[in-house]
Scaffold this motif. Sequence first.
Motif, PDB file in Angstrom:
ATOM      1  N   LYS A  30       0.813  -1.140  -0.200  1.00  0.00           N
ATOM      2  CA  LYS A  30      -0.025   0.099  -0.161  1.00  0.00           C
ATOM      3  C   LYS A  30       0.766   1.191   0.005  1.00  0.00           C
ATOM      4  O   LYS A  30       0.281   2.262  -0.403  1.00  0.00           O
ATOM      5  CB  LYS A  30      -0.958  -0.083   1.323  1.00  0.00           C
ATOM      6  CG  LYS A  30      -1.912  -1.227   1.187  1.00  0.00           C
ATOM      7  CD  LYS A  30      -2.633  -1.217   2.560  1.00  0.00           C
ATOM      8  CE  LYS A  30      -3.438  -2.359   2.446  1.00  0.00           C
ATOM      9  NZ  LYS A  30      -4.105  -2.453   3.927  1.00  0.00           N
ATOM     10  N   CYS A  31       1.978   1.341   0.479  1.00  0.00           N
ATOM     11  CA  CYS A  31       2.753   2.321   0.670  1.00  0.00           C
ATOM     12  C   CYS A  31       3.619   2.763  -0.836  1.00  0.00           C
ATOM     13  O   CYS A  31       3.276   2.083  -1.792  1.00  0.00           O
ATOM     14  CB  CYS A  31       4.017   2.460   1.528  1.00  0.00           C
ATOM     15  SG  CYS A  31       5.325   1.135   0.940  1.00  0.00           S
ATOM     16  N   GLY A  32       4.114   4.124  -0.936  1.00  0.00           N
ATOM     17  CA  GLY A  32       4.387   4.457  -2.286  1.00  0.00           C
ATOM     18  C   GLY A  32       5.396   3.417  -2.868  1.00  0.00           C
ATOM     19  O   GLY A  32       5.551   3.226  -3.957  1.00  0.00           O
ATOM     20  N   ASN A  33       6.347   2.958  -2.012  1.00  0.00           N
ATOM     21  CA  ASN A  33       7.608   2.225  -2.517  1.00  0.00           C
ATOM     22  C   ASN A  33       6.816   0.731  -3.198  1.00  0.00           C
ATOM     23  O   ASN A  33       7.360   0.461  -3.958  1.00  0.00           O
ATOM     24  CB  ASN A  33       8.735   1.850  -1.322  1.00  0.00           C
ATOM     25  CG  ASN A  33       9.398   3.219  -1.044  1.00  0.00           C
ATOM     26  OD1 ASN A  33       9.437   4.217  -1.631  1.00  0.00           O
ATOM     27  ND2 ASN A  33       9.851   3.206   0.024  1.00  0.00           N
ATOM     28  N   CYS A  34       5.864   0.244  -2.243  1.00  0.00           N
ATOM     29  CA  CYS A  34       5.273  -0.828  -2.537  1.00  0.00           C
ATOM     30  C   CYS A  34       4.593  -0.767  -4.163  1.00  0.00           C
ATOM     31  O   CYS A  34       4.711  -1.499  -4.922  1.00  0.00           O
ATOM     32  CB  CYS A  34       4.307  -1.599  -1.478  1.00  0.00           C
ATOM     33  SG  CYS A  34       5.196  -2.402  -0.347  1.00  0.00           S
ATOM     34  N   LEU A  35       3.639   0.369  -3.933  1.00  0.00           N
ATOM     35  CA  LEU A  35       3.005   0.579  -5.266  1.00  0.00           C
ATOM     36  C   LEU A  35       3.921   0.881  -6.686  1.00  0.00           C
ATOM     37  O   LEU A  35       3.283   0.641  -7.825  1.00  0.00           O
ATOM     38  CB  LEU A  35       2.091   1.941  -5.133  1.00  0.00           C
ATOM     39  CG  LEU A  35       0.994   1.639  -3.861  1.00  0.00           C
ATOM     40  CD1 LEU A  35       0.154   2.831  -3.829  1.00  0.00           C
ATOM     41  CD2 LEU A  35       0.031   0.601  -4.420  1.00  0.00           C
ATOM     42  N   ASP A  36       5.144   1.242  -6.432  1.00  0.00           N
ATOM     43  CA  ASP A  36       5.799   1.366  -7.419  1.00  0.00           C
ATOM     44  C   ASP A  36       6.644   0.179  -7.652  1.00  0.00           C
ATOM     45  O   ASP A  36       7.141   0.001  -9.187  1.00  0.00           O
ATOM     46  CB  ASP A  36       7.266   2.118  -6.932  1.00  0.00           C
ATOM     47  CG  ASP A  36       8.100   2.281  -7.874  1.00  0.00           C
ATOM     48  OD1 ASP A  36       7.795   3.136  -8.981  1.00  0.00           O
ATOM     49  OD2 ASP A  36       9.396   1.865  -7.932  1.00  0.00           O
ATOM     50  N   LYS A  37       6.456  -1.164  -7.158  1.00  0.00           N
ATOM     51  CA  LYS A  37       7.135  -2.367  -7.408  1.00  0.00           C
ATOM     52  C   LYS A  37       6.334  -3.071  -8.544  1.00  0.00           C
ATOM     53  O   LYS A  37       5.205  -3.093  -8.506  1.00  0.00           O
ATOM     54  CB  LYS A  37       7.394  -3.194  -6.236  1.00  0.00           C
ATOM     55  CG  LYS A  37       8.293  -2.662  -5.234  1.00  0.00           C
ATOM     56  CD  LYS A  37       8.190  -3.670  -3.956  1.00  0.00           C
ATOM     57  CE  LYS A  37       9.099  -2.893  -3.027  1.00  0.00           C
ATOM     58  NZ  LYS A  37       9.699  -3.981  -2.148  1.00  0.00           N
ATOM     59  N   GLY A  42       3.459  -1.635 -10.385  1.00  0.00           N
ATOM     60  CA  GLY A  42       4.162  -0.329 -10.741  1.00  0.00           C
ATOM     61  C   GLY A  42       5.086  -0.271 -11.561  1.00  0.00           C
ATOM     62  O   GLY A  42       5.464  -1.429 -12.066  1.00  0.00           O
ATOM     63  N   PRO A  43       5.823   0.492 -12.068  1.00  0.00           N
ATOM     64  CA  PRO A  43       6.779   0.403 -12.878  1.00  0.00           C
ATOM     65  C   PRO A  43       8.522   0.022 -12.496  1.00  0.00           C
ATOM     66  O   PRO A  43       9.235  -0.164 -13.281  1.00  0.00           O
ATOM     67  CB  PRO A  43       7.042   2.174 -13.330  1.00  0.00           C
ATOM     68  CG  PRO A  43       6.586   2.862 -12.207  1.00  0.00           C
ATOM     69  CD  PRO A  43       5.520   2.030 -11.703  1.00  0.00           C
ATOM     70  N   GLY A  44       8.444  -0.032 -11.438  1.00  0.00           N
ATOM     71  CA  GLY A  44       9.711  -0.377 -10.735  1.00  0.00           C
ATOM     72  C   GLY A  44      10.850   0.545 -10.744  1.00  0.00           C
ATOM     73  O   GLY A  44      11.972   0.217 -10.945  1.00  0.00           O
ATOM     74  N   ALA A  45      10.556   1.851 -10.717  1.00  0.00           N
ATOM     75  CA  ALA A  45      11.761   2.896 -10.962  1.00  0.00           C
ATOM     76  C   ALA A  45      12.452   3.050  -9.387  1.00  0.00           C
ATOM     77  O   ALA A  45      13.624   3.447  -9.741  1.00  0.00           O
ATOM     78  CB  ALA A  45      10.858   4.092 -11.618  1.00  0.00           C
ATOM     79  N   ARG A  46      11.896   2.964  -8.464  1.00  0.00           N
ATOM     80  CA  ARG A  46      12.288   3.495  -7.231  1.00  0.00           C
ATOM     81  C   ARG A  46      13.289   2.433  -6.685  1.00  0.00           C
ATOM     82  O   ARG A  46      14.191   2.872  -5.942  1.00  0.00           O
ATOM     83  CB  ARG A  46      11.257   3.711  -6.039  1.00  0.00           C
ATOM     84  CG  ARG A  46      10.288   4.755  -6.356  1.00  0.00           C
ATOM     85  CD  ARG A  46       9.723   5.142  -5.161  1.00  0.00           C
ATOM     86  NE  ARG A  46       8.666   6.366  -5.354  1.00  0.00           N
ATOM     87  CZ  ARG A  46       7.701   6.459  -4.278  1.00  0.00           C
ATOM     88  NH1 ARG A  46       7.610   6.046  -3.155  1.00  0.00           N
ATOM     89  NH2 ARG A  46       6.939   7.404  -4.498  1.00  0.00           N
ATOM     90  N   LYS A  47      13.070   1.078  -6.605  1.00  0.00           N
ATOM     91  CA  LYS A  47      13.701   0.073  -6.279  1.00  0.00           C
ATOM     92  C   LYS A  47      14.221   0.425  -4.586  1.00  0.00           C
ATOM     93  O   LYS A  47      15.226   0.378  -4.209  1.00  0.00           O
ATOM     94  CB  LYS A  47      15.055   0.129  -6.933  1.00  0.00           C
ATOM     95  CG  LYS A  47      14.865  -0.215  -8.439  1.00  0.00           C
ATOM     96  CD  LYS A  47      16.053  -0.556  -9.391  1.00  0.00           C
ATOM     97  CE  LYS A  47      16.142  -0.747 -10.910  1.00  0.00           C
ATOM     98  NZ  LYS A  47      14.734  -0.718 -11.283  1.00  0.00           N
ATOM     99  N   GLN A  48      13.123   0.831  -3.982  1.00  0.00           N
ATOM    100  CA  GLN A  48      13.337   0.901  -2.432  1.00  0.00           C
ATOM    101  C   GLN A  48      12.417  -0.151  -1.868  1.00  0.00           C
ATOM    102  O   GLN A  48      11.493  -0.669  -2.394  1.00  0.00           O
ATOM    103  CB  GLN A  48      12.622   2.385  -2.097  1.00  0.00           C
ATOM    104  CG  GLN A  48      13.358   3.317  -2.866  1.00  0.00           C
ATOM    105  CD  GLN A  48      14.746   3.361  -2.170  1.00  0.00           C
ATOM    106  OE1 GLN A  48      15.051   3.590  -1.081  1.00  0.00           O
ATOM    107  NE2 GLN A  48      15.936   3.752  -2.840  1.00  0.00           N
TER     108      GLN A  48
END
Length: 70
Positions: A30-37, A42-48
Amino acid sequence: ASKRREGTRNKDYALRCGECELCMVRECGKCGNCLDKRKFGGPGARKQACSARQCLFPKPSYREVRALES
């Protein structure tokens, strides 16, 4: 000697211990880092790591250990 691209950062990152309660928590999704995965769509840009997985006892980075030894 390796050549780094201009603009790349040379940061030290604290390593998670992998044993404390928060290290063992599953990713929230649910967090921003998970939604990026990618696995959460997600697009997988953060890698956090998931924001819920903030280690209570982080280990020093490899570079910090080497600096203390010399």
